[in-house]
Enzyme design. Structure first.
Site, mmCIF file in Angstrom:
data_model
loop_
_atom_site.group_PDB
_atom_site.id
_atom_site.type_symbol
_atom_site.label_atom_id
_atom_site.label_comp_id
_atom_site.label_asym_id
_atom_site.label_seq_id
_atom_site.Cartn_x
_atom_site.Cartn_y
_atom_site.Cartn_z
ATOM 1 N N GLU A 14 25.521 32.118 35.507
ATOM 2 C CA GLU A 14 25.578 32.537 36.907
ATOM 3 C C GLU A 14 24.198 32.569 37.569
ATOM 4 O O GLU A 14 24.034 33.197 38.622
ATOM 5 C CB GLU A 14 26.244 33.904 37.006
ATOM 6 C CG GLU A 14 27.677 33.914 36.521
ATOM 7 C CD GLU A 14 28.280 35.306 36.535
ATOM 8 O OE1 GLU A 14 28.454 35.853 37.641
ATOM 9 O OE2 GLU A 14 28.561 35.844 35.453
ATOM 10 N N SER A 146 32.237 36.062 37.417
ATOM 11 C CA SER A 146 32.404 34.994 38.405
ATOM 12 C C SER A 146 33.437 33.952 38.000
ATOM 13 O O SER A 146 33.358 32.791 38.403
ATOM 14 C CB SER A 146 31.065 34.294 38.687
ATOM 15 O OG SER A 146 30.173 35.182 39.309
ATOM 16 N N TYR A 212 32.657 30.454 45.484
ATOM 17 C CA TYR A 212 31.333 30.158 46.003
ATOM 18 C C TYR A 212 31.236 28.886 46.843
ATOM 19 O O TYR A 212 30.132 28.451 47.160
ATOM 20 C CB TYR A 212 30.335 30.090 44.836
ATOM 21 C CG TYR A 212 30.261 31.397 44.086
ATOM 22 C CD1 TYR A 212 29.813 32.548 44.714
ATOM 23 C CD2 TYR A 212 30.672 31.501 42.757
ATOM 24 C CE1 TYR A 212 29.761 33.763 44.045
ATOM 25 C CE2 TYR A 212 30.628 32.713 42.077
ATOM 26 C CZ TYR A 212 30.162 33.830 42.726
ATOM 27 O OH TYR A 212 30.117 35.033 42.054
ATOM 28 N N ARG A 251 33.236 46.402 42.531
ATOM 29 C CA ARG A 251 34.411 45.738 43.106
ATOM 30 C C ARG A 251 35.450 45.527 42.016
ATOM 31 O O ARG A 251 35.129 44.986 40.947
ATOM 32 C CB ARG A 251 34.030 44.382 43.706
ATOM 33 C CG ARG A 251 35.103 43.795 44.622
ATOM 34 C CD ARG A 251 34.865 42.338 44.946
ATOM 35 N NE ARG A 251 35.212 41.482 43.824
ATOM 36 C CZ ARG A 251 34.364 40.660 43.226
ATOM 37 N NH1 ARG A 251 33.114 40.561 43.619
ATOM 38 N NH2 ARG A 251 34.771 39.915 42.210
ATOM 39 N N ASP A 253 39.017 43.745 40.825
ATOM 40 C CA ASP A 253 39.889 42.611 41.099
ATOM 41 C C ASP A 253 41.271 42.886 40.537
ATOM 42 O O ASP A 253 41.407 43.370 39.401
ATOM 43 C CB ASP A 253 39.312 41.341 40.466
ATOM 44 C CG ASP A 253 37.975 40.947 41.087
ATOM 45 O OD1 ASP A 253 37.756 41.285 42.265
ATOM 46 O OD2 ASP A 253 37.164 40.307 40.394
ATOM 47 N N GLU A 270 39.842 43.370 36.309
ATOM 48 C CA GLU A 270 38.527 43.769 35.829
ATOM 49 C C GLU A 270 37.778 44.516 36.922
ATOM 50 O O GLU A 270 38.193 44.514 38.086
ATOM 51 C CB GLU A 270 37.701 42.563 35.379
ATOM 52 C CG GLU A 270 37.428 41.546 36.469
ATOM 53 C CD GLU A 270 36.688 40.325 35.940
ATOM 54 O OE1 GLU A 270 35.466 40.235 36.208
ATOM 55 O OE2 GLU A 270 37.302 39.495 35.262
ATOM 56 N N ASN A 272 33.858 44.814 38.511
ATOM 57 C CA ASN A 272 32.543 44.182 38.574
ATOM 58 C C ASN A 272 31.502 45.212 38.999
ATOM 59 O O ASN A 272 31.552 45.724 40.118
ATOM 60 C CB ASN A 272 32.563 43.037 39.595
ATOM 61 C CG ASN A 272 33.607 41.998 39.264
ATOM 62 O OD1 ASN A 272 33.389 41.111 38.458
ATOM 63 N ND2 ASN A 272 34.778 42.113 39.895
ATOM 64 N N GLY A 276 29.185 40.032 43.697
ATOM 65 C CA GLY A 276 28.377 39.020 44.363
ATOM 66 C C GLY A 276 27.875 39.475 45.721
ATOM 67 O O GLY A 276 28.542 40.218 46.435
#
Length: 309
Positions: A14, A146, A212, A251, A253, A270, A272, A276
């Site tokens: 990443e 990611s 992205y 964050r 998901d 999961e 984070n 990002g």
């Protein structure tokens, strides 16, 4: 005036995303009135220590950690900052390590009543012997972010290709039952869920490209879903954040199988600890929706930095 060092780059898969995040964060911090030093982290611990704690003094007041992936968000860089007693953004060593270890995070979530997709850890090479569960299912590296290395195995897919692709990520993989339906995400700022976003990728699923590449995924905030699902998603995201001992911005998901009644089809995938921070990223988008500008978000994160004792 606060001097902020933005750590970015690193050497995980990443790296490029981290560089984009770091540049954007540095710009936002400057707009917020901070003195900013950008630092591309290489595999040189001595150089990093000399940068953070120079012999003559005058190092940064706070580190803004914009690194992603292994070594950047799994507790490693956090451990260095703890030893040096440098304040830093996002979560601490333990929370970062557990969140990055997907099987361990799943154990924590289920222990407090958060539903996760049916899954198990298997040896990567065992995939050569056949399907570990009925298709469709998801194959994930156990410690990447990611959506790096994530594959959905559907009818007709070549399992040997998936096994070969996973080889670069280690000997074990996480297998999860594929949850059909809708992709949701929730940002947490300190102890408050900001909003729920629904993601509608134009690719087969919300993979690295969809995250992205501009125009590939439609972001709907607030998510157009039933109120009870919306509130349950926020509740579970906050529970996950608190159970892992996270701080600052995170964050979560989730997936929601909308063919099931009520919240029965909702699962957490999961959490984070360092979401990002690119122009397409979800947590800043939710903050903007809540009336928090980019520079205000950057300043908030610096003000809520962890202070090692």
């Amino acid at each position: 005036m606060t001097t902020v060092a933005v750590l970015m780059g690193g050497w995980s898969p990443e790296r490029e995303v981290s560089l984009v995040s770091g540049k954007a964060c540095a710009e936002g911090l400057r707009d917020g009135g901070h003195t900013v030093i950008e630092y591309d982290v290489k595999r040189d611990l001595r150089a990093l220590v000399d940068f953070l704690r120079p012999a003559g003094g005058g190092g940064p007041d706070v580190v803004f950690n914009a690194m992603h992936g292994k070594y950047g968000e799994d507790g490693c860089i956090q451990g260095v900052l703890e030893i040096l007693a440098v304040p830093y953004t996002h979560s601490g060593v333990l929370a970062s390590a557990i969140a990055m270890d997907k099987p361990m995070a799943r154990h924590v979530f289920t222990s407090i009543g958060i539903r996760v997709a049916l899954g198990k850890v298997v040896e990567r090479r065992s995939l050569a012997s056949g399907d570990p569960m009925p298709r469709p299912y998801v194959v994930k590296p156990i410690d990447q972010g990611s959506s790096v290395g994530v594959h959905i195995v559907r009818e007709g897919d070549n399992l040997s290709v998936v096994e070969a692709a996973e080889a670069q990520f280690g000997e074990r993989v996480l297998i999860e039952q594929f949850v059909p339906g809708r992709e949701l995400t929730v940002a947490i700022m300190a102890d408050k869920a900001v909003a729920v976003t629904e993601l509608r990728p134009r690719t087969r699923f919300y993979d690295y490209e969809a995250k992205y590449t501009d125009g590939v995924t439609e972001h709907l905030v607030p998510a157009p879903i039933p109120a009870e699902v919306y509130e349950k998603a926020k509740e579970w995201a906050l529970m996950a954040h608190q159970a892992l001992g996270c701080t600052g911005l995170t964050r979560a998901d989730l997936r929601w199988d909308d063919s099931k009644p009520g919240t029965d089809g909702l699962v957490v995938l999961e959490l984070n600890t360092q979401p990002g921070m690119t122009p397409l990223s979800l947590a800043p988008e939710q903050a903007k929706w809540a009336g928090i500008s980019w520079s205000q978000l950057m300043t908030w994160m610096v003000e809520h930095a962890r202070r090692p004792s």
